[in-house]
Motif scaffolding. Structure first.
Motif, mmCIF file in Angstrom:
data_model
loop_
_atom_site.group_PDB
_atom_site.id
_atom_site.type_symbol
_atom_site.label_atom_id
_atom_site.label_comp_id
_atom_site.label_asym_id
_atom_site.label_seq_id
_atom_site.Cartn_x
_atom_site.Cartn_y
_atom_site.Cartn_z
ATOM 1 N N TRP A 9 0.819 -1.204 0.000
ATOM 2 C CA TRP A 9 0.000 0.000 0.000
ATOM 3 C C TRP A 9 0.853 1.254 0.000
ATOM 4 O O TRP A 9 1.831 1.360 0.728
ATOM 5 C CB TRP A 9 -0.896 0.048 1.226
ATOM 6 C CG TRP A 9 -2.016 -0.935 1.225
ATOM 7 C CD1 TRP A 9 -2.234 -1.958 0.365
ATOM 8 C CD2 TRP A 9 -3.064 -1.003 2.184
ATOM 9 N NE1 TRP A 9 -3.362 -2.646 0.714
ATOM 10 C CE2 TRP A 9 -3.885 -2.089 1.833
ATOM 11 C CE3 TRP A 9 -3.383 -0.259 3.296
ATOM 12 C CZ2 TRP A 9 -5.017 -2.429 2.546
ATOM 13 C CZ3 TRP A 9 -4.501 -0.604 4.026
ATOM 14 C CH2 TRP A 9 -5.319 -1.677 3.654
ATOM 15 N N ALA A 12 -4.241 4.656 1.801
ATOM 16 C CA ALA A 12 -5.502 3.951 2.023
ATOM 17 C C ALA A 12 -6.666 4.918 1.825
ATOM 18 O O ALA A 12 -6.538 6.109 2.085
ATOM 19 C CB ALA A 12 -5.549 3.358 3.430
ATOM 20 N N GLY A 54 -5.105 0.712 -0.484
ATOM 21 C CA GLY A 54 -6.096 -0.066 0.248
ATOM 22 C C GLY A 54 -7.404 0.693 0.393
ATOM 23 O O GLY A 54 -7.414 1.914 0.492
#
Length: 109
Positions: A9, A12, A54
């Motif tokens: 990632w 997010a 994410g």
């Protein structure tokens, strides 16, 4: 016990779970998909820990807009988005990528 787990990632997307429930879906081709699920599908950046970005449903963010969902991009924590039910997911992804490009962040792969 493992002390950490690696992730790919680069940021997010936090989606308010309570807003999503109150909106009753409202996204996707038939308008019945939750925003978080639609974003995961549309981002095309991988799955789970291997994704570039994410998408995580979180508890109430205390904004509570009517027929809309609150979204926070961790690459820009000071700019929260209010996404109205029925907004095309491609528009939301475009907005998130545009915000990342303006500050040199990573967009869609």
């Amino acid at each position: 016990m493992k002390s950490h787990v690696r992730s790919e990632w680069q940021g997010a997307i936090l989606v308010c779970r309570k807003c999503g429930k109150k909106a009753g879906g409202g996204f996707g081709p038939k308008g019945k998909t939750s925003l978080a699920k639609a974003l995961r599908k549309e981002m095309h950046g991988g799955k789970g820990r291997k994704a570039k970005l994410g998408v995580v449903e979180v508890g109430c963010l205390d904004i509570c807009p009517k027929r809309a969902v609150t979204v926070v991009d961790t690459r820009h924590p000071g700019e929260w988005l209010i996404v109205r039910a029925g907004t095309p997911v491609e528009d939301v992804v475009g907005r998130l990528n545009r915000s990342a490009d303006e500050t040199g962040g990573e967009g869609q792969p």
